[in-house]
Design a protein around this motif. Structure first.
Motif, PDB file in Angstrom:
ATOM      1  N   ALA A 298      70.862 104.340 -55.082  1.00 21.81           N
ATOM      2  CA  ALA A 298      70.896 103.624 -53.801  1.00 21.81           C
ATOM      3  C   ALA A 298      70.726 102.123 -54.014  1.00 21.81           C
ATOM      4  O   ALA A 298      71.448 101.305 -53.416  1.00 21.81           O
ATOM      5  N   LEU A 299      69.791 101.736 -54.879  1.00 20.06           N
ATOM      6  CA  LEU A 299      69.577 100.319 -55.166  1.00 20.06           C
ATOM      7  C   LEU A 299      70.813  99.704 -55.827  1.00 20.06           C
ATOM      8  O   LEU A 299      71.231  98.586 -55.464  1.00 20.06           O
ATOM      9  N   ARG A 302      73.607  99.234 -53.199  1.00 22.80           N
ATOM     10  CA  ARG A 302      73.301  98.135 -52.276  1.00 22.80           C
ATOM     11  C   ARG A 302      73.466  96.772 -52.944  1.00 22.80           C
ATOM     12  O   ARG A 302      73.962  95.820 -52.334  1.00 22.80           O
ATOM     13  N   SER A 305      77.527  96.165 -53.515  1.00 20.15           N
ATOM     14  CA  SER A 305      78.439  95.935 -52.391  1.00 20.15           C
ATOM     15  C   SER A 305      77.750  96.270 -51.079  1.00 20.15           C
ATOM     16  O   SER A 305      76.766  97.015 -51.051  1.00 20.15           O
ATOM     17  N   LYS A 306      78.303  95.729 -50.008  1.00 19.43           N
ATOM     18  CA  LYS A 306      77.751  95.983 -48.689  1.00 19.43           C
ATOM     19  C   LYS A 306      78.278  97.318 -48.156  1.00 19.43           C
ATOM     20  O   LYS A 306      79.406  97.698 -48.426  1.00 19.43           O
ATOM     21  N   PRO A 308      77.037 101.502 -46.410  1.00 24.26           N
ATOM     22  CA  PRO A 308      76.065 102.603 -46.476  1.00 24.26           C
ATOM     23  C   PRO A 308      75.936 103.170 -47.896  1.00 24.26           C
ATOM     24  O   PRO A 308      76.814 102.979 -48.728  1.00 24.26           O
ATOM     25  N   ILE A 309      74.845 103.868 -48.113  1.00 22.77           N
ATOM     26  CA  ILE A 309      74.615 104.509 -49.420  1.00 22.77           C
ATOM     27  C   ILE A 309      75.518 105.731 -49.562  1.00 22.77           C
ATOM     28  O   ILE A 309      76.111 105.964 -50.621  1.00 22.77           O
TER      29      ILE A 309
END
Length: 464
Positions: A298-299, A302, A305-306, A308-309
């Motif tokens: 997840a990190l 993020r 790129s912009k 959702p995960i």
């Protein structure tokens, strides 16, 4: 036939009782070697029950250990035993993790496995020798012949050869036009006209008629002969004249039915086994692996790129029913989600390329498995746009949707994954998916999972 089935049922129960006895003996011996006592502590009594239960499951649904076929080659029998213990160890290890049994002595477990393997292996060797002796001796209680040498006769012969009934002795085939190049040619005793004399001279007990059902006079004649001489006459239907492919035949409330396509997962017992494994495996991944890798992936997503995960998309599942498929997002947010990824696709992010190559983007699909929309192993769910297109141009494309789609599949581990810009590539995928459907086994799933993990480690050139 019923007598043989009853014998087999008793045989299987007796072998299972023998196995449980040997496992109990192995536990006591191992406990004595490890702790110097024959008295098992409470946790090991519980573990014995678990060990035995898993062994019953393994030996039952795959016939690895409850068969003592004398016709199976020695190396094959050895491989069956090894496969059974590997499967048993895999399931037992999962149970140890799930039920938090890490306090068990690893040394005791090693001693138990070694002693159990030796005892069961030795017992099967002795039983094989006994079975071989009785099957080939004059003491065989039932002697039978087969009329015909066609596909039905060969299947019947193979079935009886693989039957652990030491009281039956095959005496030969009878056919007016046998195939002289057949490996069974030496076992043909003569034509149908020679059958009666041979049966009387050799004390035959059972006659199996496995020729096309086109001669009522011949069937009636042989049936009357058998009745008059205290022999059992049984008909094995040969549908080779009207059915030109392998079929499955079964009884439904005493009504014979033919299934044109072989599908092991039609059997509810196989579906239960597959679903039970899916639940156990997906829960293990979700509870022990997902919490570790989720924060890291997840990190990385993020920071790269912009957006959702997770990425959600409708995919066609079993019988084309749509379901929401979950993945880690591997692309920049775009409006072309129904377009298949290509090599050097600009939509794929740097982190996404790594996730795709290692299959880590598929980890959230274990929630789909737990929900029942997917299986751990099965045909990969394609895009809805691919379903619409390929179902019109590939004959067997829709067949792959008879089973639940999987996180990984036979086609993927066989080299057919990634972009399908040419029709023959999708045709090969469909071919492997159909092969998987028609040849499914629990060990096949285990092999595919192993190859998937191996491919994750080494990386795949077609994953992009």
């Amino acid at each position: 036939m019923n007598r043989s089935l009853q014998h087999n049922s008793v045989n299987r129960v007796m072998l299972l009782i023998l196995d449980i006895t040997l496992i109990a003996f192995a536990f006591n011996v191992s406990n004595y070697i490890r702790y110097g006592s024959l008295d098992l502590q409470h946790q090991y009594n519980v573990f014995f029950v678990l060990f035995t239960l898993v062994w019953w499951i393994v030996s039952g649904f795959k016939n690895f250990i409850i068969r003592i076929d004398s016709v199976i080659a020695c190396d094959k029998r050895f491989a069956n035993v090894v496969n059974a213990f590997i499967m048993h160890a895999f399931i037992l290890a999962s149970c140890i993790v799930i039920f938090n049994l890490e306090a068990l002595s690893r040394l005791l477990l090693l001693y138990t496995y070694l002693s159990t393997a030796l005892l069961i292996g030795f017992s099967r060797l002795i039983l094989q020798l006994i079975n071989k002796y009785f099957s080939n001796s004059e003491n065989a209680s039932t002697k039978f012949v087969i009329v015909g040498t066609g596909p039905a006769a060969m299947s019947l012969h193979q079935t009886f050869s693989n039957d652990e009934n030491p009281g039956a002795r095959f005496m030969g085939f009878f056919d007016d036009a046998p195939d002289r190049n057949s490996p069974y040619a030496s076992q043909v005793r003569g034509g149908v006209a020679d059958l009666k004399e041979y049966c009387l001279e050799n004390g035959i007990d059972e006659i199996y008629y496995a020729m096309p059902l086109t001669s009522k006079e011949q069937i009636d004649d042989l049936s009357d002969f058998a009745d008059n001489n205290f022999m059992y006459f049984r008909i094995v239907p040969d549908f080779s004249a009207i059915v030109k492919r392998d079929v499955n035949m079964y009884l439904y409330n005493n009504v014979p039915m033919i299934s044109i396509r072989k599908e092991p997962l039609e059997l509810i017992s196989n579906r239960i086994i597959k679903r039970a494994f899916d639940i156990a495996f997906s829960l293990t991944v979700i509870m022990f692996l997902f919490p570790i890798i989720l924060p890291l992936i997840a990190l990385a997503i993020r920071l790269d790129s912009k957006g959702p995960i997770f990425f959600k998309q409708l995919r066609p599942g079993k019988k084309n029913r749509l379901f929401v498929c979950y993945k880690f997002r591997t692309m920049h947010v775009n409006n072309q989600t129904e377009v298949q990824a290509t090599k050097h696709d600009p939509r794929v992010t740097r982190v996404g390329r790594f996730l795709r190559k290692t299959n880590l983007d598929e980890i959230p699909q274990f929630f789909n498995v737990l929900l029942g929309d997917m299986s751990v192993v099965g045909p990969r769910p394609n895009l809805v746009s691919q379903l619409d297109h390929y179902s019109k141009v590939i004959t067997k494309y829709k067949m792959r949707h008879f089973v639940t789609p999987g996180i990984t599949g036979y086609a993927q581990v066989s080299g057919y994954r990634g972009e399908t810009k040419e029709l023959h590539l999708m045709e090969k995928r469909v071919e492997y998916d159909v092969q998987y459907m028609e040849n499914w086994s629990f060990m096949m799933d285990m092999k595919i999972i192993f190859l998937t993990v191996w491919n994750m480690i080494k990386g795949e050139k077609n994953a992009y």
